[in-house]
Design an enzyme around this catalytic site. Structure first.
Site, PDB file in Angstrom:
ATOM      1  N   SER A   1       1.217   8.985  -5.854  1.00  0.00           N
ATOM      2  CA  SER A   1       1.186  10.427  -5.597  1.00  0.00           C
ATOM      3  C   SER A   1       2.330  11.159  -6.412  1.00  0.00           C
ATOM      4  O   SER A   1       2.124  12.399  -6.950  1.00  0.00           O
ATOM      5  CB  SER A   1       1.588  10.431  -3.870  1.00  0.00           C
TER       6      SER A   1
ATOM      7  N   ALA B   1       0.859  -1.231  -0.001  1.00  0.00           N
ATOM      8  CA  ALA B   1      -0.003   0.008  -0.043  1.00  0.00           C
ATOM      9  C   ALA B   1       0.900   1.384   0.130  1.00  0.00           C
ATOM     10  O   ALA B   1       0.592   2.142  -0.850  1.00  0.00           O
ATOM     11  CB  ALA B   1      -1.052   0.007   1.166  1.00  0.00           C
TER      12      ALA B   1
ATOM     13  N   ALA C   1       2.345   1.466  -3.435  1.00  0.00           N
ATOM     14  CA  ALA C   1       1.367   2.131  -4.502  1.00  0.00           C
ATOM     15  C   ALA C   1       0.999   3.606  -4.187  1.00  0.00           C
ATOM     16  O   ALA C   1       0.889   4.268  -5.130  1.00  0.00           O
ATOM     17  CB  ALA C   1      -0.073   1.259  -4.329  1.00  0.00           C
ATOM     18  N   GLU C   2       0.828   3.877  -2.853  1.00  0.00           N
ATOM     19  CA  GLU C   2       0.497   5.387  -2.637  1.00  0.00           C
ATOM     20  C   GLU C   2       1.595   6.182  -3.264  1.00  0.00           C
ATOM     21  O   GLU C   2       1.283   7.598  -3.624  1.00  0.00           O
ATOM     22  CB  GLU C   2       0.068   5.507  -1.311  1.00  0.00           C
ATOM     23  N   THR C   3       2.774   5.825  -2.903  1.00  0.00           N
ATOM     24  CA  THR C   3       3.990   6.709  -3.242  1.00  0.00           C
ATOM     25  C   THR C   3       3.923   6.887  -4.887  1.00  0.00           C
ATOM     26  O   THR C   3       4.174   7.908  -5.329  1.00  0.00           O
ATOM     27  CB  THR C   3       5.288   5.946  -2.760  1.00  0.00           C
TER      28      THR C   3
END
Length: 99
Positions: A16, A8, A11-13
């Site tokens: 973003s 997660a 993925a968020e990095t």
């Protein structure tokens, strides 16, 4: 064993960074929704993440992120939506002060 939270975070990095690049220097990306589906466990080796834009608008950006193991098998599929907010004077000073 690769923790689902690590997938997660990756993925968020990636989503973003893509959102910030899309928004340019006048916008800041703020994550508003992250959805992760974990398909298989990984016990060793490297994983690779690829973020593909699904929607690139004026106020939001959505990315699909696929994380795969060394054999190319899908480990996690994620979707991240970021709000693209206008940068305000002092935003950078607030970030520096928080650290």
């Amino acid at each position: 064993l690769l923790h689902g939270g690590a997938s997660a975070v990756l993925a968020e990095t990636l989503g973003s960074v893509g959102s910030m690049l899309h928004g340019g220097s006048t916008k800041i990306a703020v994550g508003v929704d992250l959805n992760c589906t974990h398909h298989r466990g990984v016990r060793s080796g490297l994983v690779t993440g690829v973020a593909t834009p699904v929607h690139q608008g004026r106020s939001t950006a959505t990315y699909e992120i696929v994380i795969s193991d060394q054999e190319g098998r899908r480990v996690c599929t994620a979707r991240l939506t970021c709000l693209l907010r206008d940068v305000r004077a002092g935003d950078g000073a607030q970030v520096r002060a928080a650290h």
